[in-house]
Scaffold this motif. Structure first.
Motif, short mmCIF file in Angstrom:
data_model
loop_
_atom_site.label_atom_id
_atom_site.label_comp_id
_atom_site.label_asym_id
_atom_site.label_seq_id
_atom_site.Cartn_x
_atom_site.Cartn_y
_atom_site.Cartn_z
N GLU A 1 0.84 -1.20 0.00
CA GLU A 1 0.00 0.00 0.00
C GLU A 1 0.88 1.25 0.00
N ALA A 2 0.51 2.23 -0.83
CA ALA A 2 1.16 3.53 -0.85
C ALA A 2 0.14 4.58 -0.41
N THR A 3 0.44 5.27 0.66
CA THR A 3 -0.49 6.27 1.19
C THR A 3 0.22 7.60 1.36
N PRO A 4 -0.41 8.71 0.94
CA PRO A 4 0.21 10.03 1.14
C PRO A 4 0.10 10.45 2.60
N ARG A 5 1.22 10.76 3.21
CA ARG A 5 1.24 11.18 4.61
C ARG A 5 1.30 12.69 4.78
N ARG A 6 1.93 13.38 3.85
CA ARG A 6 2.02 14.84 3.91
C ARG A 6 1.94 15.39 2.49
N VAL A 7 1.35 16.57 2.36
CA VAL A 7 1.32 17.29 1.09
C VAL A 7 1.82 18.70 1.35
N PHE A 8 2.93 19.05 0.70
CA PHE A 8 3.55 20.36 0.88
C PHE A 8 3.30 21.17 -0.38
N ALA A 9 2.38 22.12 -0.29
CA ALA A 9 1.94 22.84 -1.49
C ALA A 9 1.96 24.35 -1.26
N ASN A 10 1.69 25.07 -2.34
CA ASN A 10 1.47 26.52 -2.32
C ASN A 10 2.66 27.32 -1.79
N ALA A 11 3.87 26.87 -2.08
CA ALA A 11 5.05 27.60 -1.61
C ALA A 11 5.96 28.04 -2.75
N ILE B 1 14.72 28.97 -2.86
CA ILE B 1 14.88 27.68 -2.20
C ILE B 1 14.17 27.77 -0.86
N ASN B 2 13.30 26.80 -0.58
CA ASN B 2 12.53 26.78 0.66
C ASN B 2 12.96 25.60 1.54
N LEU B 3 12.97 25.83 2.84
CA LEU B 3 13.28 24.80 3.82
C LEU B 3 11.99 24.37 4.51
N TRP B 4 11.76 23.06 4.53
CA TRP B 4 10.53 22.51 5.11
C TRP B 4 10.87 21.62 6.31
N ASN B 5 9.94 21.58 7.25
CA ASN B 5 9.96 20.56 8.29
C ASN B 5 8.96 19.49 7.89
N PHE B 6 9.34 18.22 8.07
CA PHE B 6 8.47 17.13 7.64
C PHE B 6 7.12 17.13 8.35
N GLU B 7 7.06 17.73 9.53
CA GLU B 7 5.81 17.72 10.30
C GLU B 7 4.93 18.92 10.03
N ILE B 8 5.44 19.90 9.27
CA ILE B 8 4.69 21.15 9.05
C ILE B 8 4.46 21.31 7.55
N THR B 9 3.22 21.27 7.12
CA THR B 9 2.91 21.32 5.70
C THR B 9 2.41 22.69 5.23
N ASN B 10 1.98 23.53 6.16
CA ASN B 10 1.34 24.79 5.75
C ASN B 10 2.30 25.97 5.70
N GLN B 11 3.56 25.77 6.02
CA GLN B 11 4.52 26.86 5.91
C GLN B 11 5.93 26.33 5.73
N SER B 12 6.73 27.10 5.03
CA SER B 12 8.14 26.77 4.83
C SER B 12 8.96 28.03 5.07
N PHE B 13 10.26 27.85 5.15
CA PHE B 13 11.15 28.97 5.42
C PHE B 13 12.00 29.23 4.19
N TYR C 1 17.35 14.63 8.90
CA TYR C 1 16.15 13.84 8.60
C TYR C 1 14.89 14.43 9.23
N GLU C 2 14.96 15.70 9.60
CA GLU C 2 13.79 16.42 10.09
C GLU C 2 13.33 17.46 9.08
N THR C 3 14.23 17.86 8.18
CA THR C 3 13.92 18.91 7.23
C THR C 3 14.35 18.49 5.83
#
Length: 449
Positions: A167-177, A202-214, A191-193
């Motif tokens: 099974e392949a399931t989407p766990r996070r969706v990082f969009a609109n950045a 270039i944007n930096l993301w945290n794997f646990e936060i999908t609604n904002q990036s740095f 392995y956290e970002t």
């Protein structure tokens, strides 16, 4: 790792025997492979295509009855990662094409990978299930709810064996950045970002936060008419979570340190090779654009690919590359026609082998090139259906530029520019390579394995 190659290189030839012939993924535009990536152990190989699909191949386990089958890759899972979208604000279609795939290190029984199209990055979990629960109290065997008043006994649910299902399931969706098209994603060594790069940011993301990036790099000028270069590729350092590099269309590489400032608008190191005035031409700026950048596994070197060459840079020497390898210098006289058919804008990737001693990159006519950094020997091999019988040995190919052509050579005028090797991958610890040729995936392994 080079020991295996050492035996073969005595004859100047690098002979790869095919592991499992050709894996044909289709014949339409949507089936053209757009990225190839081994996971950290090399047991899995993922491909993405222009149709938004991800196909994962798993390596066969060695059996006592058939030890020679070790190394074969078979389809493990296939899933639709991205769908075509439409941006109504900008009246733009967003393709479903998978631009990049990056694996995360495995920490449990499941596998995780990142996939991205032009705008959206998704984190996928790929897991196995070979048991199913039976004996529900509130549901019957068909899944319908039972009348609670009719339940007179309680049953203990049990797990029953079932056919293995992946099974392949989407766990996070990082969009609109991203305003522009994403060309790179890279997982940080913490392995956290991870970071995602487009043409100007270039944007930096945290794997646990999908609604904002740095935002860590922004080269967009206040006036777009002053734009002189774009970001073409970016990658994190394999060991230092604070360092990363990105390349530009001007042929430059910048090493940035996130400890210096929040916005890395000032680089820590700047790598550029001065252009030889005698070689300057109308196409100089186009062919100097870097299409791929990769850190070595040791983290000491940087590998870059421009249109005609691959270069190895030492992090401690910024003014010029320590090694330059000509990929297809015979095309220098063909740049005008390559410009007219848009081939000059093709973006070739490059990869290291597991010990950083050999590098590989693609070319036209389904050729791919390998360069041994120790012996300075190189070879041209061809990935084609005609010579892809299992266990066959690939013969080196040579291109004839002018004069009398030998029997085993191919004329530069006979090259097929519609057949190109843009995407390649090398097993992290063994001499196994994956080569994407349009809609076919070829997997080769060292003859001595």
């Amino acid at each position: 790792l080079l020991a295996g190659f050492g035996n073969l290189m005595q004859d100047v030839l690098w002979c790869f025997s095919q592991v499992k012939g050709t894996i044909d993924i289709g014949v339409t535009e949507a089936d053209i492979i757009s990225t190839v990536e081994f996971n950290h152990t090399g047991e899995l190989l993922a491909t993405g295509d222009k149709g938004g699909r991800v196909v994962i191949f798993q390596r066969e386990q060695e059996s006592k009855q058939q030890p020679q089958r070790r190394g074969e890759y078979n389809v493990y899972s296939t899933f639709q990662s991205h769908e075509p979208e439409f941006d109504y604000l900008k009246s733009l279609e967003i393709e479903e094409k998978i631009n990049k795939i990056r694996w995360l290190p495995q920490h449990n029984a499941a596998y995780f990978l990142l996939s991205t199209n032009d705008k959206t990055v998704k984190l996928w979990k790929v897991s196995e299930r070979d048991k199913r629960p039976e004996g529900y109290n509130l549901k019957d065997e068909d899944g319908r709810l039972r009348d609670p008043s009719m339940i007179t006994t309680l049953r203990v649910p049990v797990l029953r064996p079932m056919d293995l299902m992946v099974e392949a399931t989407p766990r996070r969706v990082f969009a609109n950045a991203h305003t522009y098209h994403i060309n790179s994603i890279s997982v940080n060594s913490d392995y956290e970002t991870y970071m995602s790069a487009d043409d100007l940011r270039i944007n930096l993301w945290n794997f646990e936060i999908t609604n904002q990036s740095f935002n860590i790099v922004d080269i967009k000028p206040a006036n777009m008419e002053e734009l002189t270069e774009v970001i073409t590729a970016a990658e994190f350092h394999p060991h230092h979570c604070n360092a990363f590099v990105y390349s530009s269309s001007k042929g430059t590489i910048r090493l940035c340190d996130m400890r210096a400032s929040a916005l890395c608008d000032r680089h820590a190191k700047f790598f550029e090779e001065p252009e030889d005035p005698s070689n300057r031409s109308f196409f100089s700026e186009i062919i100097s654009s870097i299409s791929d950048v990769k850190f070595s596994h040791s983290g000491r070197y940087i590998l870059t690919r421009d249109y005609l060459t691959v270069k190895v840079w030492d992090l401690n020497m910024e003014n010029r590359p320590m090694e330059t390898y000509q990929v297809h210098d015979y095309l220098r006289s063909k740049l005008c026609s390559l410009y007219e058919n848009d081939c000059i804008f093709d973006k070739f990737e490059c990869v290291w082998n597991g010990s950083d001693s050999v590098i590989m990159t693609g070319s036209y006519n389904n050729f791919f090139r390998m360069f041994d950094r120790n012996t300075k020997r190189d070879v041209t091999l061809e990935a084609s259906r005609e010579n892809s019988k299992p266990r066959a040995v690939l013969k080196p190919r040579k291109v004839c530029v002018g004069g009398k052509r030998r029997k085993d050579e191919i004329s530069v005028d006979s090259l097929d520019f519609s057949k190109k090797i843009l995407h390649t991958a090398w097993h992290p610890s063994e001499n196994i390579i994956a080569v994407a040729a349009t809609n076919n995936l070829y997997i080769f392994q060292d003859k001595v394995n």
